[in-house]
Design a protein around this motif. Sequence first.
Motif, mmCIF file in Angstrom:
data_model
loop_
_atom_site.group_PDB
_atom_site.id
_atom_site.type_symbol
_atom_site.label_atom_id
_atom_site.label_comp_id
_atom_site.label_asym_id
_atom_site.label_seq_id
_atom_site.Cartn_x
_atom_site.Cartn_y
_atom_site.Cartn_z
ATOM 1 N N ASP A 14 6.038 -4.222 -4.341
ATOM 2 C CA ASP A 14 5.337 -3.774 -5.544
ATOM 3 C C ASP A 14 4.073 -4.594 -5.802
ATOM 4 O O ASP A 14 3.043 -4.053 -6.201
ATOM 5 C CB ASP A 14 6.255 -3.845 -6.764
ATOM 6 N N ALA A 15 4.147 -5.894 -5.585
ATOM 7 C CA ALA A 15 2.978 -6.759 -5.797
ATOM 8 C C ALA A 15 1.877 -6.437 -4.789
ATOM 9 O O ALA A 15 0.692 -6.421 -5.140
ATOM 10 C CB ALA A 15 3.381 -8.226 -5.708
ATOM 11 N N VAL A 16 2.250 -6.185 -3.546
ATOM 12 C CA VAL A 16 1.254 -5.814 -2.527
ATOM 13 C C VAL A 16 0.605 -4.484 -2.906
ATOM 14 O O VAL A 16 -0.624 -4.343 -2.862
ATOM 15 C CB VAL A 16 1.902 -5.738 -1.129
ATOM 16 N N ALA A 17 1.423 -3.511 -3.298
ATOM 17 C CA ALA A 17 0.891 -2.204 -3.697
ATOM 18 C C ALA A 17 -0.051 -2.341 -4.891
ATOM 19 O O ALA A 17 -1.110 -1.708 -4.933
ATOM 20 C CB ALA A 17 2.036 -1.253 -4.018
ATOM 21 N N ALA A 18 0.295 -3.191 -5.852
ATOM 22 C CA ALA A 18 -0.555 -3.392 -7.023
ATOM 23 C C ALA A 18 -1.907 -3.977 -6.632
ATOM 24 O O ALA A 18 -2.950 -3.570 -7.161
ATOM 25 C CB ALA A 18 0.149 -4.301 -8.040
ATOM 26 N N ARG A 19 -1.905 -4.915 -5.697
ATOM 27 C CA ARG A 19 -3.184 -5.491 -5.245
ATOM 28 C C ARG A 19 -4.049 -4.435 -4.558
ATOM 29 O O ARG A 19 -5.252 -4.349 -4.794
ATOM 30 C CB ARG A 19 -2.941 -6.651 -4.289
ATOM 31 N N LEU A 20 -3.430 -3.644 -3.692
ATOM 32 C CA LEU A 20 -4.179 -2.590 -3.003
ATOM 33 C C LEU A 20 -4.690 -1.540 -3.986
ATOM 34 O O LEU A 20 -5.832 -1.070 -3.868
ATOM 35 C CB LEU A 20 -3.307 -1.927 -1.928
ATOM 36 N N GLU A 21 -3.871 -1.186 -4.972
ATOM 37 C CA GLU A 21 -4.298 -0.228 -5.989
ATOM 38 C C GLU A 21 -5.455 -0.769 -6.824
ATOM 39 O O GLU A 21 -6.368 -0.029 -7.191
ATOM 40 C CB GLU A 21 -3.120 0.140 -6.895
#
Length: 79
Positions: A14-21
């Motif tokens: 989730d943290a990786v996805a948030a950074r990419l988003e």
Amino acid sequence: MVQRTTSAETLDRDAVAARLEGIAASLRSDDEFTVRVENKDITLRPTDSITFEVDVVEKQAVFRGDRETIKLELDWRPE
């Protein structure tokens, strides 16, 4: 002159996805945006045309176990 700032850390999905988003949202709406790497804020000024490269490596090893890696690279020449 080349300045490279690199950071690696282990995050949950989730943290990786948030950074990419966050990066994607900045690319869509801003002329420039800031990326935090370690304790450094770096302001980037992407152009309308960006080279997007995806590199995927799949390693199969008997003793060390399987490993998958994906690297994303965005490249442009600021105006």
